[in-house]
Write an enzyme that holds these catalytic residues in place. Structure first.
Site, PDB file in Angstrom:
ATOM      1  N   ASP A  28       0.867  -1.181   0.000  1.00 18.86           N
ATOM      2  CA  ASP A  28       0.000   0.000   0.000  1.00 18.86           C
ATOM      3  C   ASP A  28       0.905   1.232   0.000  1.00 18.86           C
ATOM      4  OD1 ASP A  28      -1.723   2.179   0.917  1.00 18.86           O
ATOM      5  OD2 ASP A  28      -3.137   0.624   1.529  1.00 18.86           O
ATOM      6  N   ILE A  29       0.644   2.190  -0.885  1.00 20.70           N
ATOM      7  CA  ILE A  29       1.501   3.385  -0.940  1.00 20.70           C
ATOM      8  C   ILE A  29       1.164   4.398   0.141  1.00 20.70           C
ATOM      9  CG2 ILE A  29       2.104   3.142  -3.380  1.00 20.70           C
ATOM     10  CD1 ILE A  29       0.040   5.432  -3.910  1.00 20.70           C
ATOM     11  N   GLU A  87     -12.759   2.929  -0.454  1.00 19.88           N
ATOM     12  CA  GLU A  87     -11.963   3.925  -1.171  1.00 19.88           C
ATOM     13  C   GLU A  87     -11.666   3.570  -2.629  1.00 19.88           C
ATOM     14  OE1 GLU A  87      -9.328   0.996   0.830  1.00 19.88           O
ATOM     15  OE2 GLU A  87     -10.967   2.218   1.563  1.00 19.88           O
ATOM     16  N   HIS A  92     -10.532  -5.822  -2.123  1.00 16.27           N
ATOM     17  CA  HIS A  92      -9.156  -6.010  -1.689  1.00 16.27           C
ATOM     18  C   HIS A  92      -9.092  -6.318  -0.203  1.00 16.27           C
ATOM     19  CE1 HIS A  92     -10.025  -1.688  -1.392  1.00 16.27           C
ATOM     20  NE2 HIS A  92      -9.109  -1.604  -0.437  1.00 16.27           N
ATOM     21  N   HIS A  94      -6.558  -5.982   3.160  1.00 17.45           N
ATOM     22  CA  HIS A  94      -5.401  -5.319   3.756  1.00 17.45           C
ATOM     23  C   HIS A  94      -4.708  -6.305   4.692  1.00 17.45           C
ATOM     24  CE1 HIS A  94      -6.519  -1.056   2.796  1.00 17.45           C
ATOM     25  NE2 HIS A  94      -7.733  -1.587   2.757  1.00 17.45           N
TER      26      HIS A  94
END
Length: 130
Positions: A28-29, A87, A92, A94
């Site tokens: 994750d950026i 978002e 997805h 995490h």
């Protein structure tokens, strides 16, 4: 096409830690902790519980392999897992390395993470996935 589909297609660079025919995992950026990784299906589906049962099972098995790689690569007590999905309209998972429960607070993100450190962490996780 979602931002995650563009990442999977190579149109947007990412810190890829693992990939197979169905799933893609990358850092994750905007991480909440170093090593925070996203696992996404290559097939665009907005809501994780709209994924068919067999594919969702395979996604969790893939995420488990990535989580084991994270745990080997980074000092952590456990790897936390969560699904938010608001978002980006692409399902997805995490995966977040944890020392304490507060390490999974999505309000406390690492601001402007160092690209060299991100690359080092990415390479370490990738090397530790069986």
């Amino acid at each position: 096409m979602t931002i995650f589909s563009k990442i999977i297609a190579g149109e947007i660079p990412s810190y890829k830690v693992a990939e197979n025919d169905e799933f893609y995992a990358f850092l994750d950026i905007n991480p909440v902790n170093w090593g925070h990784t996203l696992v996404v299906p290559k097939k665009e589906t907005d809501y994780i519980f709209d994924i068919d049962d067999e594919e969702l099972g395979r996604m969790m098995v893939f995420a488990k392999k990535v989580a084991k790689g994270i745990k080997k690569a980074l000092p952590c007590r456990k790897v936390g897992v969560t699904v938010l999905g608001l978002e980006v309209p692409h399902a997805h998972i995490h995966l977040v390395p944890l020392q304490k429960e507060g390490d999974m607070d999505f309000k406390n993100k690492i601001s402007d993470p160092d690209p060299a450190r991100m690359k080092e962490i990415c390479d370490s996780i990738a090397a530790n996935i069986d």
